[in-house]
Design a protein around this motif. Structure first.
Motif, PDB file in Angstrom:
ATOM      1  N   UNK A 180       0.834  -1.207   0.000  1.00  0.00           N
ATOM      2  CA  UNK A 180       0.000   0.000   0.000  1.00  0.00           C
ATOM      3  C   UNK A 180       0.864   1.249   0.000  1.00  0.00           C
ATOM      4  N   UNK A 181       1.907   1.259   0.818  1.00  0.00           N
ATOM      5  CA  UNK A 181       2.805   2.419   0.888  1.00  0.00           C
ATOM      6  C   UNK A 181       3.422   2.762  -0.460  1.00  0.00           C
ATOM      7  N   UNK A 182       3.668   1.747  -1.245  1.00  0.00           N
ATOM      8  CA  UNK A 182       4.348   1.965  -2.531  1.00  0.00           C
ATOM      9  C   UNK A 182       3.368   2.035  -3.699  1.00  0.00           C
ATOM     10  N   UNK A 183       2.078   2.141  -3.413  1.00  0.00           N
ATOM     11  CA  UNK A 183       1.061   2.114  -4.468  1.00  0.00           C
ATOM     12  C   UNK A 183       0.124   3.309  -4.402  1.00  0.00           C
ATOM     13  N   UNK A 184       0.550   4.402  -3.773  1.00  0.00           N
ATOM     14  CA  UNK A 184      -0.383   5.513  -3.590  1.00  0.00           C
ATOM     15  C   UNK A 184       0.291   6.859  -3.779  1.00  0.00           C
ATOM     16  N   UNK A 185      -0.553   7.844  -3.972  1.00  0.00           N
ATOM     17  CA  UNK A 185      -0.171   9.250  -3.969  1.00  0.00           C
ATOM     18  C   UNK A 185      -1.391  10.034  -3.496  1.00  0.00           C
TER      19      UNK A 185
END
Length: 278
Positions: A180-185
């Motif tokens: 999740x941390x690496x899949x959002x903005x």
């Protein structure tokens, strides 16, 4: 083990590449799927980095890479091939093994049958074939080109990812948090949303994925390992059988409890790759 981020300028665009074991003598390139990013290969890359320098790019418009200024002319396979060539030139890569999930597998097929025919020594294709069934293609286009969702909290967004990518294979709570941390903005409203440019695919132009690769696939001469998620709507059993007819020496790994596409993040997934490359 050293892991670092580099930003490579290709065609006047900044492309993020996560580099594992930068001083490794051999090179493996891991290229992600249409709407994902290079961090999807974190577990596999750490395993490979015992023997390889591993390059995990974020494709233009995804992850930490720059977005296109002209989507209609930049989000297409010829440009992705040019970006791959530019990355290889930057890192002085002359020989490599290629692991590609979905779109990354298509890029691998096009390179291994053409400009990198003598450079790609082994090709791992993760749940993609020389054609994509119409229903699956329509589903992908609708997801990527539709309105991007927005979530007020991190865990609401995590639940959204679980619905989308639970089919990739089981993950621990910590793995879901890291994904999740690496899949959002943040979007303009301050909500969490997907990490890709909404214009990476358009229904009316050439950014729509290539769906006829049978001739290039037949021209690949290096050893091939195909991963097939048995529940996948993108890579069907019929397509797998036809791929085997075209490339009789191709090895096939079927993951029974996965759809599109196996995550390559658990031993059942990555151990066959380590064995194949060794």
């Amino acid at each position: 083990m050293e892991i670092r981020s580099e930003f490579v300028i290709v065609n006047d665009r900044s492309i993020h590449v996560r580099v594992y074991n930068p001083d490794g003598e051999k090179t493996a390139i891991c290229w992600h799927g249409l709407a994902r990013n290079g961090f999807d290969f974190e577990t596999l890359a750490r395993e490979l980095a015992q023997d390889y320098r591993v390059l995990c790019p974020d494709t233009l418009g995804r992850g930490l890479s720059q977005w296109a200024r002209d989507p209609a002319t930049e989000y297409n396979y010829p440009n992705y091939l040019a970006i791959a060539k530019g990355i290889c030139e930057h890192f002085n890569v002359t020989q490599m093994d290629w692991i590609g999930t979905s779109m990354g597998g298509i890029i691998g097929i096009l390179l291994a049958s053409g400009p990198f025919k003598d450079k790609i020594q082994r090709l791992v294709i993760n749940d993609i074939g020389p054609e994509i069934p119409a229903d699956a293609l329509a589903r992908i286009i609708d997801y990527v080109s539709g309105e991007q969702p927005g979530f007020d909290t991190f865990f609401e967004y995590q639940d959204y990812l679980k619905e989308l990518y639970g089919i990739w294979g089981q993950r621990s709570p910590d793995q879901w948090i890291r994904m999740t941390e690496t899949s959002l903005r943040r979007n303009n409203q301050g909500q969490f949303t997907v990490h890709f440019d909404p214009d990476i695919i358009q229904k009316s132009d050439e950014t729509v994925p290539v769906i006829d690769l049978w001739e290039p696939f037949s021209q690949v001469s290096c050893p091939i390992l195909l991963f097939h998620g048995l529940l996948s709507d993108v890579l069907t059993l019929k397509i797998v059988k036809n791929m085997k007819r075209s490339q009789p020496d191709m090895r096939v790994i079927t993951i029974n409890d996965c759809g599109h596409a196996p995550g390559l993040h658990i031993p059942q997934h990555y151990e066959p790759i380590l064995k194949f490359l060794s």
